[in-house]
Design an enzyme around this catalytic site. Sequence first.
Site, PDB file in Angstrom:
ATOM      1  N   ASP A  98       0.967  -1.078   0.018  1.00 21.73           N
ATOM      2  CA  ASP A  98       0.186   0.013  -0.204  1.00 21.73           C
ATOM      3  C   ASP A  98       0.963   1.214   0.043  1.00 21.73           C
ATOM      4  OD1 ASP A  98      -2.031   1.905  -0.070  1.00 21.73           O
ATOM      5  OD2 ASP A  98      -3.043   0.720   1.784  1.00 21.73           O
TER       6      ASP A  98
HETATM    7  C1  BGC Z   1      -4.876   3.414   0.251  1.00 23.19           C
HETATM    8  C2  BGC Z   1      -5.030   2.517  -0.850  1.00 23.19           C
HETATM    9  C3  BGC Z   1      -5.119   3.384  -2.399  1.00 23.19           C
HETATM   10  C4  BGC Z   1      -3.477   3.989  -2.246  1.00 23.19           C
HETATM   11  C5  BGC Z   1      -3.173   4.541  -3.662  1.00 23.19           C
HETATM   12  C6  BGC Z   1      -3.739   4.173  -0.033  1.00 23.19           C
HETATM   13  O1  BGC Z   1      -3.606   5.334   1.111  1.00 23.19           O
HETATM   14  O2  BGC Z   1      -4.924   2.858   1.356  1.00 23.19           O
HETATM   15  O3  BGC Z   1      -6.366   1.987  -0.742  1.00 23.19           O
HETATM   16  O4  BGC Z   1      -5.232   2.365  -3.330  1.00 23.19           O
HETATM   17  O5  BGC Z   1      -3.645   4.895  -1.237  1.00 23.19           O
HETATM   18  O6  BGC Z   1      -4.249   5.735  -3.936  1.00 23.19           O
END
Ligand code: BGC
Length: 762
Positions: free
Chosen positions: A260
Amino acid sequence: MATVLSLSAQPVLRPDSIDEVLKAMTLEEKVQLLVGGAVKTYKDGVPTGTSASVPGAAGCTKPIERLGIPAVILSDGPAGVHIDATREGTDKTFYATGFPVGTLLASSWDTDLVREATAAIGREAREYGIDVMLSPGMNIHRNPLCGRNFEYFSEDPVLSGKMGAAYVKGLQDENVGTSVKHFAANNQESNRFQGESRVSQRALREIYLRNFEITVKEAQPWTVMASYNRLNGPYTQQNYELLTTVLRDEWGFKGLVMTDWGMKDGTVEAVKAGTDLMEPGEEEEMNRILAAVKDGRISMEEIDRNARRVLELVVKTNTFHGYKYSDNPDLKANAAIARRVAGESIVMLRNEQALPLAEGTKVALFGMSSVDFVAGGTGSGNVNKAYVVPMDQALEEDGFLVDEDLKNYYNEYKQHQEATWALAFAGNPMGLAVLRFKGSKIPEPVLPETCFPAKAKSNDVAVVVIGRNAGEVLDRTLADDFELTETERKLLRSVADAFHAEGKKVVVVLNVGGVIETASWKSYADAIVLPWSPGQEGSRAVADILCGKINPSGKLPMSFPVSYFDVPSALSFPYEYNKDGKLGVMEILNGVQSDEKNVGWTSYDEGIYVGYRHYTTIGKEVSFPFGFGLSYTTFAYSKPVVKAGKDGFTASIMVTNTGSVAGKEAVQLYVSAPAGGMDKPVRELKAFAKTRELLPGESQTLSFSVSAYDLASFNEAQSRWETAAGSYQILFGASVEDIRCTAKYKQAKALSWAVNNVLKLQ
Ligand code: BGC
């Protein structure tokens, strides 16, 4: 051929030249592949995202031109394509379709419908140059306060896993990849970067991993996204047992694992664990990996293994295949799909002879969300929609006469509040962005008491829209979010008193992203309709249900408890996170290390007894049960037929529309295991199916199949899945509490499947 003739020629990436290309790569180039190549973008000083060529895209992999390796472009997800509305070098505005959120998709109980919706998202992604969508969000609704529940499907792993598989198939049908997220046990937003989820092996296997297992085995997503949190010790992205032993070796996952978003300490452990791609990617991560290769902490085999997975992803993508994206998806067609999907999924929770409303009904429309309708959540799950149809407009389009005075009042109040915010945050766009990010809604105005009797006299019915918004970083609060605010409570009471005094009905529309408290006020309402956050067209679907153009057929993918404290995880969830205000903004944003329960760690004390597994087993009353949803017609279930097969059983049941209008019915198959043996919930969902639209009097036979493995529970001591021999009761329900008929299945032999003894709670 040409490359063979020239000794100095570089191999060029093709699906069959990955070995060759890997051989030709320098260590530095391989490491470049393992670390994303995001470029941060800003607008008016406010970070708008990170991207390579597509503004608003969340990230990308690095291209290596000399070997013909293009970048892979990654975008959120899940309720549509998350891109920026503007693109440099053009004055065109780029909008994407706001589809229903994950929770509403799951409320359809219709995997074909979900697949159709995500195929549309896939076509849109492709036309905007996106290769992989960072979706679906699949975490289990462990607790109603999780700020991202709207992105996720359900409290039940079978419903969630089947929805995940359908979601993945729809996108991948269009050759757009998916990233099932957040793997795993990421069921809260409080302290999301650093918090540890402490979960028993059994609960992990049966609840928190089971949905991912189903999706991975049924749909082979191109990628999986590890979560931010720790799980029973290490961060998930650094956990070899999770990412390699379970995901790849046991489940047969063939794709790539990415982190993530955000760099963590422990890049080396992440590479070794099988996290192939660091996103969004920092130079520092490359340096760490290179240093670890040089001093032997990371082997070349590990680098090659991960780099190969990145290349295997690259060769699947539309970008690699030279697809010329148009920047011109069919937004009109997709809006129509979004509307239809919402209409097939909205849940009617209550109807005391109030709905449907006749054409031309005079509607007193109350509630700020009637004009400030919530189409989707905030944060990465937000979509840049061209428009959101407000409820007043949708009702008028369906021929209702909406009270002008109330409509103008709410619209003016909205404009006034927006102007106030703009003034308060003038010169501080970040402040306004944070406010929006938090999901803050325009507060409900207090209407003068005298208006209610007057409106009850001049209108035929009251429709009250209650709204909530949420998004990543923060969990919801118990007061004023899960529970109604005092103003909302007063509004409902005043509307109900006035309209009921006139013998007129009150309809409540719950435009919410997550479960709210309903038990204390639901008797004020003659009807309750639950569209969740249904996308940009969702209010039109609500209006179609209110006037009976659509017969509702959605059902709840989770339970609505009577009170928050009935929730099995109520106390072992940070529901009072930072109540004393000790944590500053940066600590909230970046997370904290702490030994304190519900701050540094969360203990999943309820084990497998999540949602209805808990309520049905202890006989606890709920406000609305799992699987519940009303229709304008009625259905009869025939005597079921259950046949033992070589592996488990198949079942069928005939559903007949016994009412006077056409409708669809979602039938749920629950199983009660034989007594003795392991402790189990009284019933668990094992399969479900939905009829087509049945005309009055029409029937359809639905079929289900349940394997012996589907019946298994996880025995921690033996580290194996076990299906006990004996007589299983098979229950066919219109909800978990509305069991219409039962049958027996005899499992002749006890069976077991041994797995690695991993992911132990320390
Ligand atoms: C989120 C993810 C997301 C990623 C990219 C993160 O903060 O937890 O779900 O895909 O950002 O935007």
